[in-house]
Motif scaffolding. Sequence first.
Motif, PDB file in Angstrom:
ATOM      1  N   ILE A 169      -3.684  -1.114  -4.169  1.00  0.00           N
ATOM      2  CA  ILE A 169      -3.007  -0.070  -3.332  1.00  0.00           C
ATOM      3  C   ILE A 169      -1.873  -0.956  -2.588  1.00  0.00           C
ATOM      4  N   CYS A 170      -0.220  -0.551  -3.124  1.00  0.00           N
ATOM      5  CA  CYS A 170       0.953  -1.320  -1.802  1.00  0.00           C
ATOM      6  C   CYS A 170       1.461  -0.424  -1.452  1.00  0.00           C
ATOM      7  N   PRO A 171       2.595  -0.920  -0.353  1.00  0.00           N
ATOM      8  CA  PRO A 171       3.302  -0.158   0.345  1.00  0.00           C
ATOM      9  C   PRO A 171       4.590  -0.481  -0.253  1.00  0.00           C
ATOM     10  N   PHE A 172       6.022   0.326   0.205  1.00  0.00           N
ATOM     11  CA  PHE A 172       6.852  -0.010  -0.005  1.00  0.00           C
ATOM     12  C   PHE A 172       8.271  -1.509   0.726  1.00  0.00           C
ATOM     13  N   ASN A 173       6.881  -1.656   1.862  1.00  0.00           N
ATOM     14  CA  ASN A 173       7.967  -2.526   2.345  1.00  0.00           C
ATOM     15  C   ASN A 173       7.805  -4.168   1.704  1.00  0.00           C
ATOM     16  N   LEU A 195      -3.698  -2.442 -10.721  1.00  0.00           N
ATOM     17  CA  LEU A 195      -2.489  -2.809  -8.719  1.00  0.00           C
ATOM     18  C   LEU A 195      -2.236  -1.328  -9.880  1.00  0.00           C
ATOM     19  N   LYS A 196      -1.536  -0.662  -8.261  1.00  0.00           N
ATOM     20  CA  LYS A 196      -1.052   0.643  -8.251  1.00  0.00           C
ATOM     21  C   LYS A 196       0.269   0.132  -6.863  1.00  0.00           C
ATOM     22  N   PRO A 197       1.713  -0.477  -7.806  1.00  0.00           N
ATOM     23  CA  PRO A 197       2.687  -0.451  -6.654  1.00  0.00           C
ATOM     24  C   PRO A 197       2.837   0.595  -5.809  1.00  0.00           C
ATOM     25  N   SER A 198       3.574   0.312  -4.843  1.00  0.00           N
ATOM     26  CA  SER A 198       4.166   1.365  -3.858  1.00  0.00           C
ATOM     27  C   SER A 198       5.439   2.816  -5.097  1.00  0.00           C
ATOM     28  N   GLU A 199       5.302   3.691  -5.253  1.00  0.00           N
ATOM     29  CA  GLU A 199       5.895   4.350  -6.530  1.00  0.00           C
ATOM     30  C   GLU A 199       7.803   4.068  -5.695  1.00  0.00           C
ATOM     31  N   LYS A 200       7.521   4.314  -4.641  1.00  0.00           N
ATOM     32  CA  LYS A 200       9.295   3.446  -4.388  1.00  0.00           C
ATOM     33  C   LYS A 200       9.948   2.385  -4.492  1.00  0.00           C
ATOM     34  N   PHE A 246      -5.810  -2.497   0.056  1.00  0.00           N
ATOM     35  CA  PHE A 246      -5.067  -1.926   0.870  1.00  0.00           C
ATOM     36  C   PHE A 246      -4.072  -1.687   1.622  1.00  0.00           C
ATOM     37  N   VAL A 247      -2.057  -1.988   1.744  1.00  0.00           N
ATOM     38  CA  VAL A 247      -1.763  -1.621   2.522  1.00  0.00           C
ATOM     39  C   VAL A 247      -0.584  -0.850   2.778  1.00  0.00           C
ATOM     40  N   GLY A 248      -1.051  -0.710   3.915  1.00  0.00           N
ATOM     41  CA  GLY A 248       0.171   0.439   3.783  1.00  0.00           C
ATOM     42  C   GLY A 248      -0.218   1.400   5.434  1.00  0.00           C
ATOM     43  N   SER A 249       0.124   2.428   5.919  1.00  0.00           N
ATOM     44  CA  SER A 249       0.158   3.484   6.654  1.00  0.00           C
ATOM     45  C   SER A 249      -1.832   3.658   7.136  1.00  0.00           C
ATOM     46  N   ASN A 250      -1.517   4.149   8.180  1.00  0.00           N
ATOM     47  CA  ASN A 250      -2.930   4.337   8.859  1.00  0.00           C
ATOM     48  C   ASN A 250      -3.730   6.101   7.945  1.00  0.00           C
ATOM     49  N   SER A 269      -8.097  -2.724   4.956  1.00  0.00           N
ATOM     50  CA  SER A 269      -7.282  -2.241   4.609  1.00  0.00           C
ATOM     51  C   SER A 269      -6.303  -2.608   5.468  1.00  0.00           C
ATOM     52  N   ASN A 270      -5.262  -2.886   5.498  1.00  0.00           N
ATOM     53  CA  ASN A 270      -4.053  -3.202   6.213  1.00  0.00           C
ATOM     54  C   ASN A 270      -3.545  -2.061   6.570  1.00  0.00           C
ATOM     55  N   MET A 271      -2.799  -2.153   7.758  1.00  0.00           N
ATOM     56  CA  MET A 271      -2.421  -0.841   8.258  1.00  0.00           C
ATOM     57  C   MET A 271      -1.105  -0.910   9.008  1.00  0.00           C
ATOM     58  N   GLY A 272      -1.270   0.238   9.822  1.00  0.00           N
ATOM     59  CA  GLY A 272       0.665   0.628  11.315  1.00  0.00           C
ATOM     60  C   GLY A 272       0.489  -0.528  12.290  1.00  0.00           C
ATOM     61  N   ARG A 303       8.917  -3.780   8.791  1.00  0.00           N
ATOM     62  CA  ARG A 303       8.156  -5.056   8.057  1.00  0.00           C
ATOM     63  C   ARG A 303       6.690  -4.642   9.671  1.00  0.00           C
ATOM     64  N   CYS A 304       5.208  -4.990   8.877  1.00  0.00           N
ATOM     65  CA  CYS A 304       4.039  -4.530   9.515  1.00  0.00           C
ATOM     66  C   CYS A 304       4.132  -5.751  10.995  1.00  0.00           C
ATOM     67  N   MET A 305       4.919  -6.816  10.726  1.00  0.00           N
ATOM     68  CA  MET A 305       5.449  -7.768  11.782  1.00  0.00           C
ATOM     69  C   MET A 305       6.530  -7.671  12.402  1.00  0.00           C
ATOM     70  N   GLU A 403       4.319   6.060  18.042  1.00  0.00           N
ATOM     71  CA  GLU A 403       4.350   6.799  17.149  1.00  0.00           C
ATOM     72  C   GLU A 403       4.494   4.612  16.713  1.00  0.00           C
ATOM     73  N   GLU A 404       4.567   4.466  15.422  1.00  0.00           N
ATOM     74  CA  GLU A 404       5.165   3.452  14.662  1.00  0.00           C
ATOM     75  C   GLU A 404       6.830   4.094  13.670  1.00  0.00           C
ATOM     76  N   ILE A 405       7.624   3.630  14.609  1.00  0.00           N
ATOM     77  CA  ILE A 405       8.800   3.791  14.024  1.00  0.00           C
ATOM     78  C   ILE A 405       8.970   2.999  13.017  1.00  0.00           C
TER      79      ILE A 405
HETATM   80  P1  NAD Z   1       2.195   4.443   2.486  1.00  0.00           P
HETATM   81  O1  NAD Z   1       0.836   4.359   3.626  1.00  0.00           O
HETATM   82  O2  NAD Z   1       2.699   5.290   3.260  1.00  0.00           O
HETATM   83  O3  NAD Z   1       1.729   4.268   0.685  1.00  0.00           O
HETATM   84  C1  NAD Z   1       1.017   3.100   0.491  1.00  0.00           C
HETATM   85  C2  NAD Z   1       0.502   3.373  -0.385  1.00  0.00           C
HETATM   86  O4  NAD Z   1      -0.860   4.056  -0.312  1.00  0.00           O
HETATM   87  C3  NAD Z   1       1.257   3.530  -1.571  1.00  0.00           C
HETATM   88  O5  NAD Z   1       1.296   2.865  -2.786  1.00  0.00           O
HETATM   89  C4  NAD Z   1       0.479   5.404  -1.759  1.00  0.00           C
HETATM   90  O6  NAD Z   1       1.394   5.817  -2.974  1.00  0.00           O
HETATM   91  C5  NAD Z   1      -0.481   5.582  -0.985  1.00  0.00           C
HETATM   92  N1  NAD Z   1      -0.161   6.720   0.093  1.00  0.00           N
HETATM   93  C6  NAD Z   1       0.519   6.965   0.474  1.00  0.00           C
HETATM   94  N2  NAD Z   1       0.086   8.398   1.086  1.00  0.00           N
HETATM   95  C7  NAD Z   1      -1.211   8.975   0.412  1.00  0.00           C
HETATM   96  C8  NAD Z   1      -2.504   9.778   0.374  1.00  0.00           C
HETATM   97  N3  NAD Z   1      -2.393  10.776   1.522  1.00  0.00           N
HETATM   98  N4  NAD Z   1      -3.330   9.190   0.291  1.00  0.00           N
HETATM   99  C9  NAD Z   1      -3.696   8.664  -1.338  1.00  0.00           C
HETATM  100  N5  NAD Z   1      -2.392   7.103  -1.492  1.00  0.00           N
HETATM  101  C10 NAD Z   1      -1.267   7.357  -0.515  1.00  0.00           C
HETATM  102  O7  NAD Z   1       2.916   3.020   3.164  1.00  0.00           O
HETATM  103  P2  NAD Z   1       4.026   2.783   3.243  1.00  0.00           P
HETATM  104  O8  NAD Z   1       5.297   3.903   4.011  1.00  0.00           O
HETATM  105  O9  NAD Z   1       4.138   2.434   1.588  1.00  0.00           O
HETATM  106  O10 NAD Z   1       4.049   1.417   4.190  1.00  0.00           O
HETATM  107  C11 NAD Z   1       4.930   1.479   5.686  1.00  0.00           C
HETATM  108  C12 NAD Z   1       2.989   0.983   6.766  1.00  0.00           C
HETATM  109  O11 NAD Z   1       2.376  -0.275   5.981  1.00  0.00           O
HETATM  110  C13 NAD Z   1       3.469   0.512   7.981  1.00  0.00           C
HETATM  111  O12 NAD Z   1       2.343   1.674   8.306  1.00  0.00           O
HETATM  112  C14 NAD Z   1       3.714  -0.621   8.083  1.00  0.00           C
HETATM  113  O13 NAD Z   1       3.242  -1.078   9.175  1.00  0.00           O
HETATM  114  C15 NAD Z   1       2.354  -0.580   6.695  1.00  0.00           C
HETATM  115  N6  NAD Z   1       2.105  -2.200   6.183  1.00  0.00           N
HETATM  116  C16 NAD Z   1       1.704  -3.130   7.250  1.00  0.00           C
HETATM  117  C17 NAD Z   1       1.043  -3.775   6.780  1.00  0.00           C
HETATM  118  C18 NAD Z   1       0.048  -5.291   6.950  1.00  0.00           C
HETATM  119  O14 NAD Z   1      -0.807  -6.220   6.518  1.00  0.00           O
HETATM  120  N7  NAD Z   1      -0.612  -4.713   8.500  1.00  0.00           N
HETATM  121  C19 NAD Z   1       1.800  -4.576   5.428  1.00  0.00           C
HETATM  122  C20 NAD Z   1       2.406  -4.078   5.758  1.00  0.00           C
HETATM  123  C21 NAD Z   1       3.305  -2.384   5.477  1.00  0.00           C
END
Ligand code: NAD
Length: 520
Positions: A169-173, A195-200, A246-250, A269-272, A303-305, A403-405
């Motif tokens: 499950i992927c983030p947009f960045n 694979l579930k890409p970011s919807e964005k 998973f990579v994305g928000s917390n 799960s790699n997060m914010g 970038r998460c970095m 907060e993560e900006i």
């Molecule tokens: P996001 O969490 O909004 O979305 C990521 C994925 O999760 C998407 O595919 C989305 O469809 C899904 N998703 C979002 N909310 C959901 C929910 N409530 N329930 C189920 N699925 C959900 O993240 P984003 O805005 O796409 O990406 C930015 C975030 O990703 C930032 O916090 C950034 O730090 C983090 N990030 C972390 C790393 C890392 O390696 N630590 C790398 C890149 C991005």
Amino acid sequence: IFALRSSYYFSTGVVEPSSSLRSPPRVPNLIGGKFVDSQSSSTIDVINPATQEVVSQLPLTTNEEFKAAVSAAKHAFPAWRNTPITTRQRVMLKLQELIRRDIDKLAMNITTEQGKTLKDAHGDVFRGLEVVEHACGMATLQMGEYVPNVANGIDTFSIREPLGVCAGICPFNFPAMIPLWMFPVAVTCGNTFVLKPSEKDPGASIILAELAMEAGLPNGVLNIVHGTNDVVNAICDDDDIRAISFVGSNTAGMHIYSRASAKGKRVQSNMGAKNHAIVLPDANTDATLNALVAAGFGAAGQRCMALSTVVFVGDSHSWENKLVELAKSLKVNAGTEPDVDLGPVISKQAKERVCKLIQSGVESGARLLLDGRNIVVPGYEDGNFIGPTILSGVTADMDCYKEEIFGPVLLCMEADSFEEAIHIVNRNKYGNGASLFTASGAAARKFQTEIEAGQVGINVPIPVPLPFFSFTGSKASFAGDLNFYGKAGVNFYTQIKTITQQWKDLPGGSGVSLAMPTSQ
Ligand code: NAD
């Protein structure tokens, strides 16, 4: 018409015509080796953040289609896991060649859907490509262990086996790098993947999947479904899926971690992040300021970095003015324009959120040294642009700090001593990365020992580790036990089987012993 409308991912002719003939085109799912148009009537617009043009429409995949994707992966697994490792590696060898061939097309798609500059988009692809290159050596990476004669005539060895169906499950960045952290490692280990890409910005995943199939990945080994929360929850709950990356928000990451773990799945799960740089007064001023500006504003801070907070120790605080001058010189424009430094943020909502956090910083007492909120980019007046922004005098109780900006905003803090600066960093809940700028080896050694962050930079902004290491965020930036890619990534996508065998001429009539076997 087909060629015209298929400027990025409908180019190979494997996509069902119904997807590509729509205007705007519908992003296809990939199920069992076929790019198919979803039957769903619910869609999300994929929007170019520099122009607001609708690039494509992303379907909210139906539950039946999701089940079909998992079923395709499940059916492809037995033959794929028995495919020789050398053959699986060769698919990756071909894939890395095809990604190089099509890197411009991938980068253009990323800039169109995500907004980052074309040069940065090339970097996005290249850092993922390196994981594909590393996967070409999978035979060595997944070797087991062997101890002969653990007891008389008995040998024991362990092997690493694939898990089955895995999901990502992927983030947009990072629309290319992050899918490439996931499926190349998983499938070369012998797993099959959903694979579930970011919807964005789903386009890069579709191109990569096309290339993977052109490279010889058999039907069903890689599948793609689109959507948001519902399809993610379906992934968490599905009994046939064994592991989730998973990579994305917390918010999403912790939800997925707990929901999927409760179902017995492996989850990484790699997060914010809130990455700090500590600047000591003995650091090289110009090199440090260049690094801060590049890591603070590159990719518009998405970038998460990103180094989003600087802690100036002692006199280095006086460098703020120079920092502002340097940041002012950056060019903000659409990512496709020449010589641009940073593009727009991903969405109107993201821009609004970033601007609100800047305002909250001002209201709680921070000094706005550079304000990028009202920037207008000629020719792209509707774009989600924010110019480089610098807030000084930030303290740990402010929302803009807590907060993560995730925008082009650099926060400046001050500390009287190195110890105080380390304390500030360690008190922050996130642990993705931290950097130190100094000329002192002793300070560097103290920093690398005491700092509580998973990725440490000394005189460099936080680097994304190359694939022979792993991406090692910690604290609230990571949940799970095994990190992405590198040895840990291989361990994540494999399970160990330990085999003990006896091959010797057994004497007859030695009787039966029910005692616990021991080797002596
Ligand atoms: P996001 O969490 O909004 O979305 C990521 C994925 O999760 C998407 O595919 C989305 O469809 C899904 N998703 C979002 N909310 C959901 C929910 N409530 N329930 C189920 N699925 C959900 O993240 P984003 O805005 O796409 O990406 C930015 C975030 O990703 C930032 O916090 C950034 O730090 C983090 N990030 C972390 C790393 C890392 O390696 N630590 C790398 C890149 C991005």
